[in-house]
Design a protein around this motif. Structure first.
Motif: not given
Length: 227
Positions: A161-178, A201-207
């Motif tokens: 989980v930690a590794a995925y979030i670290g990667a997603a900070y960089w490969f997602t335009a939103s910096t991965s709130f998730a 609201p847009g972020f929460v709906l997308a999540q």
């Protein structure tokens, strides 16, 4: 069986609630606090600031899951709790208690970060994060996070989980709130990691869409776990 043994083997709802509140609070303090520190030290270099923010989040998340996972499962995230309730791994009553703890903890974490840097406690972010690309990024970030959680081999969820979030900070335009609780807490910080209330609201709906997508993909992939 003694009371102490029973508590250790089967944490009470109040203990699990506290673990979720504490874990979410510390996670938000890590995310927001490291963002404030990074912005102060990076001299305007946003890439360096994001790298520092990422490193602190990865380390903090790993430690929190390792320490608090045996108590509550270390969800720190309403969509994770909802998925676990849907899978009957957590009762809906307990899931609602978890979500309440996560939302309270996220707000307390934002305030804690501000206090540590001698900033006003009460803030609202002015940082707009909106648009189809940002929303798609949150769908992808959340779906990936839930898939990692659902399919991680036993004993390896914290590192994966930690590794995925670290990667997603960089490969997602939103910096991965998730994480709806993270979006909620970061709304109350006008700092590097903040998000404007109008964008939440847009972020929460997308999540939520990402969580549903992850459940469907996990079912299509079958029950096999590697490792």
């Amino acid at each position: 069986m003694t009371t102490s043994t029973r508590t250790s083997a089967h944490p009470t709802l109040s203990q699990r609630w506290l673990a979720e509140l504490l874990g979410t609070a510390v996670l938000l303090a890590v995310v927001i606090g490291s963002g404030i520190m990074a912005e102060h030290l990076a001299g305007g270099n946003v890439a360096i600031a994001l790298l520092a923010n990422t490193a602190a989040t990865v380390g903090g998340l790993y430690v929190l899951i390792e320490v608090l996972g045996p108590i509550s499962g270390a969800h720190f995230n309403p969509v994770v709790s909802a998925v676990m309730a849907w899978r009957a791994e957590l009762s809906w009553r307990d899931a609602l208690a978890y979500v309440a703890a996560q939302l309270v903890g996220a707000l307390l974490g934002a305030w804690l970060a501000h206090a540590m840097f001698d900033l006003p406690l009460l803030q609202l972010s002015a940082k707009l994060r909106s648009g189809p690309a940002q929303w798609l990024a949150e769908v992808v970030a959340t779906a990936g996070l839930l898939l990692v959680i659902l399919r991680a081999p036993a004993g390896r969820a914290s590192s994966l989980v930690a590794a995925y979030i670290g990667a997603a900070y960089w490969f997602t335009a939103s910096t991965s709130f998730a994480n709806p609780a993270a979006a909620w807490g970061r709304m109350f910080s006008d700092s590097f990691a903040g998000i404007a209330p109008a964008s939440v609201p847009g972020f929460v709906l997308a999540q939520c869409v990402g969580a549903v997508l992850a459940v469907g993909l996990n079912r299509l992939l079958g029950h096999h776990k590697a490792g």
